[in-house]
Design a protein around this motif. Structure first.
Motif, PDB file in Angstrom:
ATOM      1  N   GLU A 193      -7.017  -7.759  -6.095  1.00 37.50           N
ATOM      2  CA  GLU A 193      -6.133  -6.621  -5.858  1.00 37.50           C
ATOM      3  C   GLU A 193      -5.822  -6.534  -4.365  1.00 37.50           C
ATOM      4  O   GLU A 193      -6.631  -6.005  -3.597  1.00 37.50           O
ATOM      5  N   PRO A 194      -4.684  -7.072  -3.937  1.00 42.43           N
ATOM      6  CA  PRO A 194      -4.355  -7.051  -2.508  1.00 42.43           C
ATOM      7  C   PRO A 194      -4.056  -5.644  -2.030  1.00 42.43           C
ATOM      8  O   PRO A 194      -3.679  -4.764  -2.827  1.00 42.43           O
ATOM      9  N   SER A 195      -4.208  -5.433  -0.733  1.00 46.64           N
ATOM     10  CA  SER A 195      -3.742  -4.168  -0.165  1.00 46.64           C
ATOM     11  C   SER A 195      -2.218  -4.147  -0.250  1.00 46.64           C
ATOM     12  O   SER A 195      -1.585  -5.197  -0.428  1.00 46.64           O
ATOM     13  N   PHE A 196      -1.655  -2.960  -0.121  1.00 49.77           N
ATOM     14  CA  PHE A 196      -0.194  -2.878  -0.182  1.00 49.77           C
ATOM     15  C   PHE A 196       0.433  -3.706   0.928  1.00 49.77           C
ATOM     16  O   PHE A 196       1.434  -4.405   0.707  1.00 49.77           O
ATOM     17  N   GLU A 197      -0.170  -3.687   2.095  1.00 51.70           N
ATOM     18  CA  GLU A 197       0.365  -4.459   3.225  1.00 51.70           C
ATOM     19  C   GLU A 197       0.327  -5.953   2.932  1.00 51.70           C
ATOM     20  O   GLU A 197       1.294  -6.674   3.198  1.00 51.70           O
ATOM     21  N   GLU A 198      -0.800  -6.427   2.357  1.00 48.23           N
ATOM     22  CA  GLU A 198      -0.906  -7.844   1.992  1.00 48.23           C
ATOM     23  C   GLU A 198       0.149  -8.217   0.951  1.00 48.23           C
ATOM     24  O   GLU A 198       0.778  -9.280   1.026  1.00 48.23           O
ATOM     25  N   VAL A 216       3.081  -6.818   0.285  1.00 53.08           N
ATOM     26  CA  VAL A 216       4.440  -6.839   0.828  1.00 53.08           C
ATOM     27  C   VAL A 216       4.659  -8.092   1.668  1.00 53.08           C
ATOM     28  O   VAL A 216       5.727  -8.715   1.612  1.00 53.08           O
ATOM     29  N   GLU A 217       3.654  -8.466   2.430  1.00 51.45           N
ATOM     30  CA  GLU A 217       3.784  -9.639   3.294  1.00 51.45           C
ATOM     31  C   GLU A 217       4.053 -10.900   2.472  1.00 51.45           C
ATOM     32  O   GLU A 217       4.921 -11.709   2.807  1.00 51.45           O
ATOM     33  N   LEU A 218       3.320 -11.073   1.366  1.00 54.87           N
ATOM     34  CA  LEU A 218       3.502 -12.262   0.544  1.00 54.87           C
ATOM     35  C   LEU A 218       4.719 -12.146  -0.369  1.00 54.87           C
ATOM     36  O   LEU A 218       5.532 -13.069  -0.454  1.00 54.87           O
ATOM     37  N   SER A 219       4.857 -11.018  -1.043  1.00 53.27           N
ATOM     38  CA  SER A 219       5.914 -10.903  -2.054  1.00 53.27           C
ATOM     39  C   SER A 219       7.312 -10.860  -1.447  1.00 53.27           C
ATOM     40  O   SER A 219       8.291 -11.223  -2.101  1.00 53.27           O
ATOM     41  N   GLY A 220       7.427 -10.428  -0.197  1.00 53.61           N
ATOM     42  CA  GLY A 220       8.725 -10.501   0.472  1.00 53.61           C
ATOM     43  C   GLY A 220       9.182 -11.939   0.613  1.00 53.61           C
ATOM     44  O   GLY A 220      10.339 -12.280   0.354  1.00 53.61           O
ATOM     45  N   VAL A 254       5.420  -1.724  -6.683  1.00 58.13           N
ATOM     46  CA  VAL A 254       5.305  -0.375  -7.261  1.00 58.13           C
ATOM     47  C   VAL A 254       3.896  -0.161  -7.806  1.00 58.13           C
ATOM     48  O   VAL A 254       3.247   0.853  -7.532  1.00 58.13           O
ATOM     49  N   GLU A 255       3.411  -1.143  -8.570  1.00 55.88           N
ATOM     50  CA  GLU A 255       2.066  -1.030  -9.150  1.00 55.88           C
ATOM     51  C   GLU A 255       0.991  -1.050  -8.071  1.00 55.88           C
ATOM     52  O   GLU A 255      -0.006  -0.310  -8.154  1.00 55.88           O
ATOM     53  N   CYS A 256       1.177  -1.882  -7.066  1.00 55.35           N
ATOM     54  CA  CYS A 256       0.215  -1.957  -5.967  1.00 55.35           C
ATOM     55  C   CYS A 256       0.161  -0.625  -5.208  1.00 55.35           C
ATOM     56  O   CYS A 256      -0.918  -0.140  -4.860  1.00 55.35           O
ATOM     57  N   TYR A 257       1.326  -0.041  -4.972  1.00 58.55           N
ATOM     58  CA  TYR A 257       1.386   1.255  -4.273  1.00 58.55           C
ATOM     59  C   TYR A 257       0.686   2.330  -5.099  1.00 58.55           C
ATOM     60  O   TYR A 257      -0.079   3.141  -4.555  1.00 58.55           O
ATOM     61  N   LYS A 258       0.946   2.353  -6.410  1.00 56.56           N
ATOM     62  CA  LYS A 258       0.287   3.325  -7.304  1.00 56.56           C
ATOM     63  C   LYS A 258      -1.231   3.231  -7.187  1.00 56.56           C
ATOM     64  O   LYS A 258      -1.924   4.235  -7.065  1.00 56.56           O
ATOM     65  N   LEU A 259      -1.718   1.998  -7.234  1.00 58.59           N
ATOM     66  CA  LEU A 259      -3.160   1.773  -7.208  1.00 58.59           C
ATOM     67  C   LEU A 259      -3.775   2.199  -5.886  1.00 58.59           C
ATOM     68  O   LEU A 259      -4.818   2.868  -5.848  1.00 58.59           O
ATOM     69  N   GLU A 260      -3.113   1.823  -4.789  1.00 60.10           N
ATOM     70  CA  GLU A 260      -3.681   2.111  -3.468  1.00 60.10           C
ATOM     71  C   GLU A 260      -3.580   3.585  -3.107  1.00 60.10           C
ATOM     72  O   GLU A 260      -4.492   4.151  -2.508  1.00 60.10           O
ATOM     73  N   LYS A 261      -2.482   4.228  -3.494  1.00 60.52           N
ATOM     74  CA  LYS A 261      -2.256   5.624  -3.105  1.00 60.52           C
ATOM     75  C   LYS A 261      -2.692   6.617  -4.177  1.00 60.52           C
ATOM     76  O   LYS A 261      -2.700   7.834  -3.913  1.00 60.52           O
ATOM     77  N   GLY A 262      -2.987   6.126  -5.373  1.00 68.45           N
ATOM     78  CA  GLY A 262      -3.339   7.041  -6.448  1.00 68.45           C
ATOM     79  C   GLY A 262      -2.179   7.910  -6.891  1.00 68.45           C
ATOM     80  O   GLY A 262      -2.363   9.060  -7.306  1.00 68.45           O
TER      81      GLY A 262
END
Length: 559
Positions: free
Chosen positions: A397-402, A404-408, A474-482
């Protein structure tokens, strides 16, 4: 998109084949356009006559001076919206320079009491890479700093302000206010306006001009311009003739691409992969519509088609061991590496290498150096897909920053930008440009890629995605931010808006020699906005783009 539409889209994706079959099949292989009233030779000769007449519009009667700022701004805007700007690049460059210098030397003169002129000039200058301050709009604000209420009943001025404000860079509160003010009043008017303003307002609320593809704007604007009382008959006729010429060119290219794709798709024989060459060509035309850039259009489309095999293999089919084997083969870039691949992936590897050899054959001797950049970009693309597959396999489960860096980067847009540039001539695609485009990618390219990523992920979240795909931003943001899904979608949409502003800023800051390459990045981002309009996905779900394909390539164009 409503729940019914989302459900229908989900059904379109066949579980066994991973993706639905092509909407078009071999339609464009056998399609024969209806005969035109005039021959192409006559159309081209007539267009040349009209071009000479339009050229004179840029000058005063004595032929020595550029026309006034208001007229120059109106002419350039009309030419660009009618898709005629590529025919008058030198004239437009002079007119834009004149409009810029006039505003610097006589700021009280340029658009002094005409918001439409001032806003259009502001937008055009920024779109041509020239910084201009928002101070030119201050004269239209009242004592409280708000935009004057007297403007609220003028749809033409509001439209121009709305379009201009979308050339904002980060931190420009004046333009935030302008967007909110113009949108509020345009929405109030919507439903009460007459044609063609009604159509222009409705389109703007979906897509402001700086974020709409030129080809689609021309298609929509041409019949609207004919309804305007002040339309110029010469411009209208020339636009119709040019549309006919481009339609013929695009259909010939689409037939050739469809034939090429049929052979490649059948040879590779990976039926779990998307069969979307018509939609890819729509994308290609949207970003590179000009006649002289046929080679760039075809290189972009062919590479997009080939890399989609790679994308879908890593995402939805291959085991992690097969992913490693495929990635290692592409890092070697040697035909002998095929022996290490599972049998079903051998032809994909062979066809990719052979097509890159064909791409090299399209280049002039002095352009051959470009292939080293192209191969490196493709190898990096494979690495990005590999990393995503590894994360999914490891349940990391990458951080949101990680993420975005890869998926961009894994959008493929940085690589596809470079592949499109391979097809441009040396006046635009210099070695300096290829160095600029390469790793580490510049902020302009990164912003464009993230616009594509955020739009794609909002769409995939709404429509549903393949179970094997890595989680979206979107899913990563949900997970990290709750957060809830709706909150995450809103946050990603806000990030997309910010990336547009970063793209605007970096575009205006780039060296002038790199401006055409930066413009290509903007064009790809614009096309993403159309492909993923309102959460749809005109690439994965071909039915979403069907009406656009018909409008661009099949609907009649009156002469």
């Amino acid at each position: 998109m409503d729940a019914t539409s989302a459900a229908a889209a989900a059904v379109e994706m066949d579980a066994g084949a991973a993706f639905a079959p092509s909407v078009w099949g071999d339609f464009f292989v056998t399609y024969v356009p209806p005969p035109t009233e005039r021959s192409e030779e006559w159309i081209r000769e007539r267009a040349e006559q009209l071009k000479r007449l339009v050229h004179r519009m840029f000058f005063l009667e004595d032929g020595e001076a550029v026309v006034g700022v208001a007229k120059a701004v109106a002419l350039v805007d009309t030419l660009e919206r009618l898709g005629l700007d590529s025919l008058f690049r030198d004239d437009i460059a002079v007119a834009i320079s004149h409009a810029h210098l006039a505003g610097e030397e006589w700021p009280e003169y340029v658009g002094y009491d005409d918001l439409h002129v001032a806003a259009t000039r502001f937008r055009l200058l920024r779109q041509h890479g020239i910084w201009v301050s928002t101070a030119v709009l201050d004269k239209f604000r009242d004592g409280t700093g708000s935009f004057s209420a007297s403007l609220s009943s003028d749809p033409r001025a509001l439209l121009s302000l709305y379009h201009a404000a979308h050339m904002a860079v980060p931190g420009e509160a004046t333009l935030d206010d302008a967007i909110a003010f113009a949108r509020r009043h345009l929405e109030t008017m919507n439903g009460e306006l007459q044609s063609p303003v009604a159509e222009q307002v409705a389109r703007a609320l979906d897509h402001p001009l700086p974020r709409f593809t030129r080809l689609l704007e021309t298609m929509r604007y041409l019949p609207e311009y004919a309804q305007e009382e002040t339309h110029d008959g010469t411009l209208l006729e020339l636009a119709r003739l040019k549309s006919h010429i481009m339609r013929s060119i695009h259909l010939r290219e689409l037939k050739a691409l469809s034939l090429w794709w049929r052979d490649v798709y059948n040879a590779v024989n990976l039926k779990y992969c998307r069969d979307r060459m018509v939609e890819v060509y729509l994308w290609s035309c949207g970003m590179i519509p000009e006649e002289e850039h046929s080679r760039a259009r075809l290189l972009f489309a062919k590479t997009f088609g080939i890399v989609s095999f790679l994308d879908d293999t890593f995402d939805v089919h291959a085991t992690i061991e097969e992913c490693h084997s495929l990635n290692e083969a592409f890092q070697r870039w040697d035909e002998s590496a095929v022996s290490a691949l599972p049998e079903y992936l051998c032809m994909l590897y062979i066809k990719t290498l052979s097509n890159f050899k064909e791409f090299e054959d399209l280049l002039e001797p002095q352009e051959k150096y470009r292939m080293s950049y192209a191969k490196k970009a493709y190898q990096l693309q494979s690495e990005y897909y590999m990393q995503e597959a590894q994360w999914t396999n490891d349940k990391y489960e990458p951080s949101f920053e990680e993420h975005v860096e890869l998926s961009g980067m894994s959008t493929g847009l940085p690589m596809l930008n470079l592949m499109a540039l391979m097809g441009y001539d040396e006046t635009i695609a210099t070695q300096e440009v290829f160095e600029w485009m390469s790793v580490p990618v510049p902020d302009t390219v990164r912003a464009g890629a993230l616009i594509g990523r955020f739009l794609n992920d909002i769409s995939s979240y709404k429509l549903g995605k393949n179970k094997k795909d890595m989680g979206s931003t979107v899913e990563c943001y949900k997970l990290e931010k709750g957060s809830t899904g709706e909150e995450a979608v809103a946050a990603i949409a806000a990030m997309n808006e910010h990336m547009w502003r970063v793209l605007n800023q970096t575009y205006m800051e780039v060296d002038r020699a790199l401006l055409p390459a930066a413009q290509l990045v903007v064009s790809i981002a614009r096309t993403c906005e159309v492909i993923y309009l309102r959460g749809w996905d005109g690439y994965t779900f071909g039915s979403h783009a069907k009406d656009l394909v018909k409008a661009l390539f099949l609907d009649p164009i009156p002469l």
